[in-house]
Design a protein around this motif. Sequence first.
Motif, PDB file in Angstrom:
ATOM      1  N   ALA A 173      33.616  13.617  33.399  1.00  0.00           N
ATOM      2  CA  ALA A 173      35.015  13.180  33.385  1.00  0.00           C
ATOM      3  C   ALA A 173      35.434  12.634  34.746  1.00  0.00           C
ATOM      4  O   ALA A 173      36.112  11.600  34.847  1.00  0.00           O
ATOM      5  CB  ALA A 173      35.920  14.349  32.973  1.00  0.00           C
ATOM      6  N   LEU A 174      35.021  13.314  35.813  1.00  0.00           N
ATOM      7  CA  LEU A 174      35.359  12.835  37.158  1.00  0.00           C
ATOM      8  C   LEU A 174      34.690  11.506  37.458  1.00  0.00           C
ATOM      9  O   LEU A 174      35.300  10.626  38.094  1.00  0.00           O
ATOM     10  CB  LEU A 174      34.945  13.878  38.200  1.00  0.00           C
ATOM     11  CG  LEU A 174      35.829  15.129  38.271  1.00  0.00           C
ATOM     12  CD1 LEU A 174      35.150  16.213  39.101  1.00  0.00           C
ATOM     13  CD2 LEU A 174      37.195  14.776  38.865  1.00  0.00           C
ATOM     14  N   GLU A 175      33.447  11.329  37.010  1.00  0.00           N
ATOM     15  CA  GLU A 175      32.774  10.052  37.252  1.00  0.00           C
ATOM     16  C   GLU A 175      33.438   8.918  36.488  1.00  0.00           C
ATOM     17  O   GLU A 175      33.466   7.774  36.961  1.00  0.00           O
ATOM     18  CB  GLU A 175      31.288  10.143  36.908  1.00  0.00           C
ATOM     19  CG  GLU A 175      30.465  10.846  37.969  1.00  0.00           C
ATOM     20  CD  GLU A 175      30.602  10.215  39.354  1.00  0.00           C
ATOM     21  OE1 GLU A 175      30.662   8.977  39.463  1.00  0.00           O
ATOM     22  OE2 GLU A 175      30.669  10.974  40.336  1.00  0.00           O
ATOM     23  N   LEU A 176      33.980   9.195  35.308  1.00  0.00           N
ATOM     24  CA  LEU A 176      34.760   8.166  34.618  1.00  0.00           C
ATOM     25  C   LEU A 176      35.942   7.740  35.485  1.00  0.00           C
ATOM     26  O   LEU A 176      36.245   6.548  35.599  1.00  0.00           O
ATOM     27  CB  LEU A 176      35.262   8.687  33.270  1.00  0.00           C
ATOM     28  CG  LEU A 176      34.265   8.719  32.122  1.00  0.00           C
ATOM     29  CD1 LEU A 176      34.894   9.390  30.901  1.00  0.00           C
ATOM     30  CD2 LEU A 176      33.800   7.309  31.762  1.00  0.00           C
ATOM     31  N   GLY A 177      36.606   8.722  36.088  1.00  0.00           N
ATOM     32  CA  GLY A 177      37.714   8.390  36.978  1.00  0.00           C
ATOM     33  C   GLY A 177      37.271   7.581  38.170  1.00  0.00           C
ATOM     34  O   GLY A 177      37.905   6.578  38.536  1.00  0.00           O
ATOM     35  N   ARG A 178      36.157   7.979  38.792  1.00  0.00           N
ATOM     36  CA  ARG A 178      35.660   7.241  39.960  1.00  0.00           C
ATOM     37  C   ARG A 178      35.184   5.839  39.589  1.00  0.00           C
ATOM     38  O   ARG A 178      35.077   4.977  40.470  1.00  0.00           O
ATOM     39  CB  ARG A 178      34.531   8.030  40.624  1.00  0.00           C
ATOM     40  CG  ARG A 178      34.981   9.360  41.224  1.00  0.00           C
ATOM     41  CD  ARG A 178      33.856  10.047  41.976  1.00  0.00           C
ATOM     42  NE  ARG A 178      34.261  11.369  42.449  1.00  0.00           N
ATOM     43  CZ  ARG A 178      33.855  12.516  41.947  1.00  0.00           C
ATOM     44  NH1 ARG A 178      32.988  12.516  40.925  1.00  0.00           N
ATOM     45  NH2 ARG A 178      34.276  13.667  42.430  1.00  0.00           N
ATOM     46  N   ASP A 179      34.892   5.638  38.319  1.00  0.00           N
ATOM     47  CA  ASP A 179      34.489   4.313  37.847  1.00  0.00           C
ATOM     48  C   ASP A 179      35.690   3.465  37.451  1.00  0.00           C
ATOM     49  O   ASP A 179      35.520   2.348  36.963  1.00  0.00           O
ATOM     50  CB  ASP A 179      33.536   4.464  36.653  1.00  0.00           C
ATOM     51  CG  ASP A 179      32.698   3.215  36.421  1.00  0.00           C
ATOM     52  OD1 ASP A 179      32.311   2.557  37.415  1.00  0.00           O
ATOM     53  OD2 ASP A 179      32.428   2.883  35.249  1.00  0.00           O
ATOM     54  N   GLY A 180      36.896   3.994  37.640  1.00  0.00           N
ATOM     55  CA  GLY A 180      38.101   3.231  37.349  1.00  0.00           C
ATOM     56  C   GLY A 180      38.518   3.223  35.902  1.00  0.00           C
ATOM     57  O   GLY A 180      39.323   2.368  35.493  1.00  0.00           O
ATOM     58  N   ALA A 181      38.009   4.151  35.096  1.00  0.00           N
ATOM     59  CA  ALA A 181      38.384   4.199  33.684  1.00  0.00           C
ATOM     60  C   ALA A 181      39.890   4.416  33.547  1.00  0.00           C
ATOM     61  O   ALA A 181      40.518   5.114  34.350  1.00  0.00           O
ATOM     62  CB  ALA A 181      37.629   5.315  32.972  1.00  0.00           C
ATOM     63  N   ASP A 182      40.459   3.816  32.516  1.00  0.00           N
ATOM     64  CA  ASP A 182      41.896   3.909  32.263  1.00  0.00           C
ATOM     65  C   ASP A 182      42.190   5.236  31.568  1.00  0.00           C
ATOM     66  O   ASP A 182      42.187   5.321  30.335  1.00  0.00           O
ATOM     67  CB  ASP A 182      42.357   2.732  31.407  1.00  0.00           C
ATOM     68  CG  ASP A 182      43.859   2.737  31.181  1.00  0.00           C
ATOM     69  OD1 ASP A 182      44.572   3.500  31.867  1.00  0.00           O
ATOM     70  OD2 ASP A 182      44.331   1.988  30.297  1.00  0.00           O
ATOM     71  N   LEU A 183      42.421   6.271  32.361  1.00  0.00           N
ATOM     72  CA  LEU A 183      42.733   7.593  31.845  1.00  0.00           C
ATOM     73  C   LEU A 183      44.110   8.016  32.339  1.00  0.00           C
ATOM     74  O   LEU A 183      44.537   7.627  33.423  1.00  0.00           O
ATOM     75  CB  LEU A 183      41.687   8.611  32.316  1.00  0.00           C
ATOM     76  CG  LEU A 183      40.245   8.386  31.851  1.00  0.00           C
ATOM     77  CD1 LEU A 183      39.303   9.330  32.581  1.00  0.00           C
ATOM     78  CD2 LEU A 183      40.123   8.566  30.341  1.00  0.00           C
TER      79      LEU A 183
END
Length: 251
Positions: free
Chosen positions: A126-136
């Motif tokens: 989940a954190l890596e999705l955030g670091r990848d700029g995912a729209d969360l």
Amino acid sequence: MTTMTTRTVRYPADGLTMIGHLALPAGDDRRPAVLVGPEGMGLSDVERRRADDLAELGYVALAFDIHGGRYLGDPEEMLARCLPLLDHPGRMRGIGHAALDVLRAEPRSDPDRIAAVGYGTGGAIALELGRDGADLRAIATVNALTTGRPGEAARIRCPVWAGVGSEDPIMPPAQRDAFTAEMRAAGVDWSLTVYGGALHAFHHPPVDHPTVPGVGYHPRHAQRAWRDVVDLLTECLPVTEELGGPRSGTH
């Protein structure tokens, strides 16, 4: 009275066929949606129940898979798969984005209102999705104070909440400090809750297989951590009046 429904979903990721658990709230309207990531052993009934609980609260929820339908109860086998995965942000992001794509494609999901909740390895994803700029809209993690590649936390676009046990030897104070330093340097809206006396995986009910040292269930803190997750979702991803009325609750 209609109730939430569930179904199994299969999708490719990390060279495997993942088998996720999708929980849908009652009704047929679009709702905010939540990814639920499992501990390193893999998707189990614990995460499936959490997805079901979120559906009862009004969310579309996908408990995603990380091992191609397998649950790795042998600690050595689990570590042999998870440690290389945790050292490879690209693989973690691939697993996360594949699940996110499934959730976004679900007709009941509002694709613009999605959060990610993860435990252990699932929290790191989940954190890596955030670091990848995912729209969360929000990221919540338990036992996952992992740090990323330099500077990439600045791409996190939502509030981040993290929970950890004070006696967790896998996420010791030095790891807490590194995580908070990363969040602060990136200007992330973050918070960290340390649950006194709790070990690693304190949220996870006892399992019937060997565990690594430093793991233990803490029922009171497990309930508190769940309430903290729900509070974050209520703040950042509310189920609004027009989508069926506000809902709240814990288990």
